[in-house]
Design a protein around this motif. Structure first.
Motif, PDB file in Angstrom:
ATOM      1  N   ALA A 358      44.825  45.275  57.191  1.00 42.93           N
ATOM      2  CA  ALA A 358      44.264  45.318  55.956  1.00 42.93           C
ATOM      3  C   ALA A 358      44.417  43.896  55.165  1.00 42.93           C
ATOM      4  N   ASP A 361      41.403  42.056  57.210  1.00 39.82           N
ATOM      5  CA  ASP A 361      40.327  42.434  56.826  1.00 39.82           C
ATOM      6  C   ASP A 361      40.040  41.680  55.117  1.00 39.82           C
ATOM      7  N   LEU A 362      41.072  41.710  54.182  1.00 41.71           N
ATOM      8  CA  LEU A 362      40.767  41.210  53.162  1.00 41.71           C
ATOM      9  C   LEU A 362      40.368  39.794  53.107  1.00 41.71           C
ATOM     10  N   GLU A 365      36.697  39.291  54.528  1.00 42.77           N
ATOM     11  CA  GLU A 365      35.823  39.948  53.592  1.00 42.77           C
ATOM     12  C   GLU A 365      35.618  38.977  52.426  1.00 42.77           C
ATOM     13  N   ALA A 375      37.208  43.959  47.492  1.00 38.31           N
ATOM     14  CA  ALA A 375      38.041  43.946  48.581  1.00 38.31           C
ATOM     15  C   ALA A 375      39.365  44.655  48.454  1.00 38.31           C
ATOM     16  N   SER A 378      38.949  48.270  48.045  1.00 47.06           N
ATOM     17  CA  SER A 378      38.538  49.027  49.162  1.00 47.06           C
ATOM     18  C   SER A 378      39.679  48.950  50.262  1.00 47.06           C
ATOM     19  N   GLY A 379      40.476  47.846  50.385  1.00 46.18           N
ATOM     20  CA  GLY A 379      41.457  47.952  51.455  1.00 46.18           C
ATOM     21  C   GLY A 379      42.723  48.330  51.031  1.00 46.18           C
TER      22      GLY A 379
END
Length: 400
Positions: A358, A361-362, A365, A375, A378-379
């Motif tokens: 996560a 991904d952050l 993104e 972001a 979402s995560g």
């Protein structure tokens, strides 16, 4: 009783003395000039010393030809050393154009000139800098230096040890032993970064000057005196996609133990792998905190070592009200080191909340331009305010 014949008036006596003095002065003058007319001596004029510009141009041509032809000079003069460095590194497309004298010619015939040089290192674009080049009375090169605001490449600044693998290139001004140490740090850094993020075609270039980073980076004196290493574009631009190198400050990292030095190099390798210096979309705390997360991921060091500065600050002043911003990461900041630790702990809070992927991904993104708040929601299911609150609690608990 005085007789008339023995009496001589005082004025007559003074006049007679003056006549004798004047006659003697004339005689001395005649003896000095060899005749009846005095001639002042001609002042000596120092000969004009001119720069041997033709010899200088010939020396520059020899340097360029030596690099192009792959010559292996035996000398230890600056030009021979530069040619050997260039060949070891793989420098190509070298040019050198004599511009003009930068200073007055010294009485011994030596001088410094402005010389425009260009070159291309493997994997890098062609670079051009106007450098200062010293010459002796015969036009032989005596040294290279950077003009204000320009970068002096390592291959022109003295003997360089070169180490390379398929994914690393390490250039070190130092002993073979020192070069081996940095080569090992670089190789390990690539492996550690690839354990966290995708780096399909890794290329990590380390440049390790003998002293300081200012000359290599064209910076003001003292700008990087407290910085262990810095990742920057090879040409000083901020254009996306420009190749990045890591410059290492031996004066700082040399005092670190092996784990500490590895943390520094892995941190910078993370920046290089993610084009961090040219991507301004991410918040600074995430850029620096993520790099420290990767570097400290497998460390077994206690929190007192990895976050000792920020913990001491929290004990004295309480937890900061907000996550550190760009201003806090200024190299001249009073709490420079503490800001990095604070950013790392923010990433630790995120991993605890949502896991390592996560966090990755952050980072990716926000690098693509997705807003931090979006972001995060979402995560992780919460926004920046909640992250800040959790981070402040974590700092306060760690400081107890």
């Amino acid at each position: 009783m005085r007789t008339v014949g023995s009496l001589v008036s005082r004025p007559a006596l003074i006049g007679a003395v003056l006549v004798v003095v004047m006659l003697l002065a004339g005689f001395v003058g005649w003896r000095l000039t060899g005749g009846g007319e005095y001639v002042a001596p001609t002042p000596s004029i120092a000969p004009v010393v001119r720069a041997d510009t033709e010899g200088a141009r010939a020396s520059l041509d020899e340097l360029v030809d030596g690099v192009r032809e792959g010559a292996e000079p035996d000398g230890e003069d600056p030009a021979s050393v530069a040619v050997r460095n260039a060949n070891a590194i793989g420098i190509e497309d070298v040019t050198a154009r004599y511009v003009a004298e930068a200073d007055n010619v010294e009485p011994n015939g030596s001088w410094t000139a402005d010389v425009e040089m260009s070159w291309r290192a493997p994997g890098d674009p062609a670079l051009t800098e106007e450098l200062k080049v010293g010459f002796d009375a015969d036009g032989a090169i005596t040294g290279f230096s950077a003009a204000q605001g320009t970068r002096l490449p390592l291959w022109l600044s003295g003997p360089v040890e070169v180490r390379r693998t398929g994914s690393t290139l390490v250039l070190v001004q130092g002993s073979a032993e020192v070069a081996d140490r940095y080569a090992e740090l670089a190789a390990t850094a690539v492996d550690e970064v690839r354990e966290v993020i995708s780096w399909d075609d890794p290329r990590l270039v380390l440049e390790v000057p003998a002293a300081g980073l200012e000359s290599a980076l064209g910076a003001q004196p003292g700008a990087y005196s407290a910085v262990a290493a810095v990742t920057a574009t090879v040409d000083g631009s901020t254009k996306a996609g420009t190749p990045l190198h890591v410059w290492v400050n031996q004066g700082v990292i040399g005092d670190l133990d092996a784990p500490g030095a590895q943390v520094v190099i892995t941190h910078e390798a993370t920046h290089a792998a993610t084009d961090a210096p040219t991507n301004t979309r991410r918040p600074m705390w995430l850029v620096e905190g993520f790099a420290d997360y990767v570097a400290l991921r497998d460390t077994e060091l206690p929190l007192s070592k990895t976050a000792g500065q920020i913990i001491a600050q929290v004990r004295e002043n309480g937890a900061p009200e907000k996550l550190p911003g760009t201003a806090e990461f200024n190299t001249r900041s009073e709490h420079f080191g503490a800001e990095y630790e604070a950013a790392w702990l923010a990433c630790e809070v995120l991993v605890e909340a949502g896991g390592e992927q996560a966090l990755v991904d952050l980072y990716e993104e926000t690098g693509r331009g997705i807003a931090l708040e979006k972001a995060l929601q979402s995560g992780f299911g919460f926004g920046e305010d909640e992250l800040t609150a959790r981070w402040r609690t974590h700092l306060s608990d760690s400081a107890k």
